[in-house]
Design a protein around this motif. Structure first.
Motif, PDB file in Angstrom:
ATOM      1  N   ALA A 202       3.679  -2.403   7.512  1.00  0.00           N
ATOM      2  CA  ALA A 202       3.997  -0.977   7.596  1.00  0.00           C
ATOM      3  C   ALA A 202       5.460  -0.763   7.937  1.00  0.00           C
ATOM      4  O   ALA A 202       6.112   0.142   7.408  1.00  0.00           O
ATOM      5  CB  ALA A 202       3.109  -0.304   8.644  1.00  0.00           C
ATOM      6  N   ARG A 205       7.790  -1.003   4.987  1.00  0.00           N
ATOM      7  CA  ARG A 205       7.573   0.013   3.949  1.00  0.00           C
ATOM      8  C   ARG A 205       7.318  -0.626   2.582  1.00  0.00           C
ATOM      9  O   ARG A 205       7.754  -0.102   1.559  1.00  0.00           O
ATOM     10  CB  ARG A 205       8.766   0.961   3.868  1.00  0.00           C
ATOM     11  CG  ARG A 205       9.091   1.656   5.174  1.00  0.00           C
ATOM     12  CD  ARG A 205      10.039   2.807   4.974  1.00  0.00           C
ATOM     13  NE  ARG A 205      10.314   3.480   6.243  1.00  0.00           N
ATOM     14  CZ  ARG A 205      10.854   4.690   6.349  1.00  0.00           C
ATOM     15  NH1 ARG A 205      11.164   5.366   5.258  1.00  0.00           N
ATOM     16  NH2 ARG A 205      11.078   5.231   7.524  1.00  0.00           N
ATOM     17  N   SER A 248       0.710   5.513   1.519  1.00  0.00           N
ATOM     18  CA  SER A 248      -0.261   4.464   1.265  1.00  0.00           C
ATOM     19  C   SER A 248      -1.636   4.905   1.746  1.00  0.00           C
ATOM     20  O   SER A 248      -1.819   5.139   2.952  1.00  0.00           O
ATOM     21  CB  SER A 248       0.158   3.174   1.986  1.00  0.00           C
ATOM     22  OG  SER A 248      -0.895   2.246   2.005  1.00  0.00           O
ATOM     23  N   LEU A 251      -2.913   2.479   4.525  1.00  0.00           N
ATOM     24  CA  LEU A 251      -2.248   2.590   5.818  1.00  0.00           C
ATOM     25  C   LEU A 251      -2.591   3.900   6.513  1.00  0.00           C
ATOM     26  O   LEU A 251      -2.820   3.921   7.729  1.00  0.00           O
ATOM     27  CB  LEU A 251      -0.729   2.465   5.636  1.00  0.00           C
ATOM     28  CG  LEU A 251      -0.199   1.083   5.239  1.00  0.00           C
ATOM     29  CD1 LEU A 251       1.308   1.131   5.043  1.00  0.00           C
ATOM     30  CD2 LEU A 251      -0.565   0.039   6.279  1.00  0.00           C
ATOM     31  N   ILE A 332       3.056   3.190  11.292  1.00  0.00           N
ATOM     32  CA  ILE A 332       2.663   3.797  10.014  1.00  0.00           C
ATOM     33  C   ILE A 332       3.277   5.191   9.882  1.00  0.00           C
ATOM     34  O   ILE A 332       3.753   5.576   8.807  1.00  0.00           O
ATOM     35  CB  ILE A 332       1.134   3.855   9.900  1.00  0.00           C
ATOM     36  CG1 ILE A 332       0.553   2.431   9.843  1.00  0.00           C
ATOM     37  CG2 ILE A 332       0.708   4.644   8.667  1.00  0.00           C
ATOM     38  CD1 ILE A 332      -0.965   2.397   9.847  1.00  0.00           C
ATOM     39  N   ALA A 335       6.904   4.811   9.061  1.00  0.00           N
ATOM     40  CA  ALA A 335       7.084   4.327   7.691  1.00  0.00           C
ATOM     41  C   ALA A 335       6.863   5.426   6.668  1.00  0.00           C
ATOM     42  O   ALA A 335       7.365   5.343   5.540  1.00  0.00           O
ATOM     43  CB  ALA A 335       6.124   3.164   7.421  1.00  0.00           C
ATOM     44  N   HIS A 336       6.122   6.479   7.037  1.00  0.00           N
ATOM     45  CA  HIS A 336       5.877   7.613   6.134  1.00  0.00           C
ATOM     46  C   HIS A 336       6.778   8.799   6.467  1.00  0.00           C
ATOM     47  O   HIS A 336       6.481   9.931   6.076  1.00  0.00           O
ATOM     48  CB  HIS A 336       4.408   8.034   6.203  1.00  0.00           C
ATOM     49  CG  HIS A 336       3.473   7.088   5.521  1.00  0.00           C
ATOM     50  ND1 HIS A 336       3.092   5.883   6.082  1.00  0.00           N
ATOM     51  CD2 HIS A 336       2.871   7.136   4.304  1.00  0.00           C
ATOM     52  CE1 HIS A 336       2.271   5.252   5.255  1.00  0.00           C
ATOM     53  NE2 HIS A 336       2.123   5.990   4.167  1.00  0.00           N
TER      54      HIS A 336
END
Length: 364
Positions: A202, A205, A248, A251, A332, A335-336
């Motif tokens: 995560a 990425r 994702s 994720l 997570i 990463a988003h």
């Protein structure tokens, strides 16, 4: 990168200042000389037959030494003054460069702290100080993570070794019991390893973004963990809007599952409540998970997203976990390109909010 040596920026600025100083002077002197050559004509006295005004060339011969003196003075003044002025202007850049060289080997505690009013150099210094602070915190977090991960991984290995040693020295020991305990210890080590891999994946990425509806993921996580909630006597309430985002699916499913699982196992035994809410806003979607539970302080809450951080209940409860649930959620979310907020509820328990960018029409 290996570069060929070249003139310093200070020298370039000095020559530039000198050039800008000399060029106008040269143009002024050239214009004056042209004026003298063009407009200074011979004036004759016809009756006396003599020159009553000097010729232009005579004036130029008188003018040239003075012009040369002025040009020499301007050249020396421009070089000396430009060198000093460039040095004063580049002094902040020198401090920034020294700080960069200090930080290059890994010394991240140094700060520039450039005094004075805001300008381009001071903004650069402040940005560099902020970057150093972020890097120092990140390195410290990684060191703590590595130390804690080593400790956590060493624990099941030490338990396995002890069980095998006991079984080897006591031939009458129940082999089935040893195998069952080894299986449980091994399963915990596998879970921990998979959680660490998930954290790494995560954080890098390394995933493809797809359309995702957080409300559907929340419903799925709630249905999956409903038996666990019934076992603990916890009631789950789910409500909210369609929350389209991108990322994702695996994720984000892990994120929602971790949040709901965390809210169930860290709750009041036999009478706990969990509220799962999704909402859509202009430019963002929000997933909120609240639960009842022990009274938490803001200081404790601020540490819960660090890897292997456990509250008192988590340490002594039967659902000890790995200490990575909220750390995985934080990774997570980051990463988003989202924001994770943890706040203690007024009465008891915890409120966790995940805010992610909403999916646009171009991402659909």
């Amino acid at each position: 990168m290996d570069r060929a040596p070249g003139p310093s920026v200070r020298l370039k600025l000095t020559l530039s200042y000198t050039g800008f100083l000399i060029l106008p002077a040269v143009l002024v002197l050239a214009a004056l000389a042209a004026f003298l050559l063009r407009y200074q004509e011979l004036a004759w006295d016809n009756e006396a037959g003599v020159i009553i005004a000097p010729p232009g060339r005579f004036l130029l011969r008188s003018f040239a030494p003075a012009a040369a003196t002025v040009m020499t003075f301007l050249l020396v003044f421009g070089l000396v003054g430009g060198w000093i002025l460039a040095g004063r202007m580049l002094a902040p850049l020198t401090r920034i460069m020294d700080a960069t060289r200090t930080a290059a080997p890994g010394s991240l505690s140094h700060r520039i702290r450039l005094p004075g009013r805001r300008d381009e150099f001071r903004e650069l210094a402040d940005a560099f100080d902020a970057m150093l602070a972020l890097l120092e915190a990140h390195v410290a977090e990684q060191r703590r993570f590595a130390a804690n991960a080593s400790h956590e991984l060493r624990t099941p290995l030490a338990i396995s070794k002890t069980l095998l040693d006991v079984a080897g020295t006591d031939p009458h020991h129940d082999t089935g019991e040893v195998i069952d305990r080894l299986r449980a210890v091994n399963a915990r080590a596998i879970d921990l390893t998979e959680a660490l891999l998930l954290l790494s994946r995560a954080d890098q990425r390394s995933f493809t973004r797809e359309p995702v509806d957080l409300s559907l993921l929340a419903e799925e996580a709630t249905e999956t963990l409903l038996p666990l909630a019934e076992k603990h006597g916890v009631t789950i309430e789910t409500r909210g809007d369609v929350t389209p985002t991108s990322g994702s699916p695996a994720l984000l499913q892990q994120l929602t599952t971790n949040l709901v699982h965390n809210a169930i196992v860290h709750n009041l035994p036999g009478q706990g409540m969990v509220w799962v809410t999704t909402s859509a806003h202009p430019g963002s979607v929000i997933l909120t998970v609240e639960n009842t539970g022990e009274k938490l302080t803001p200081q404790l809450v601020s540490t819960l997203t660090e890897p292997f951080q456990r509250s008192t209940e988590r340490i002594h409860g039967d659902q000890a976990g790995l200490g990575l649930g909220l750390a995985i959620v934080a990774t997570i979310t980051r990463a988003h390109d989202g924001t994770l907020t943890l706040t203690p509820r007024d009465t008891s328990g915890l409120r966790i909010t995940v805010q992610l960018p909403a999916r646009t029409h171009s991402q659909s």
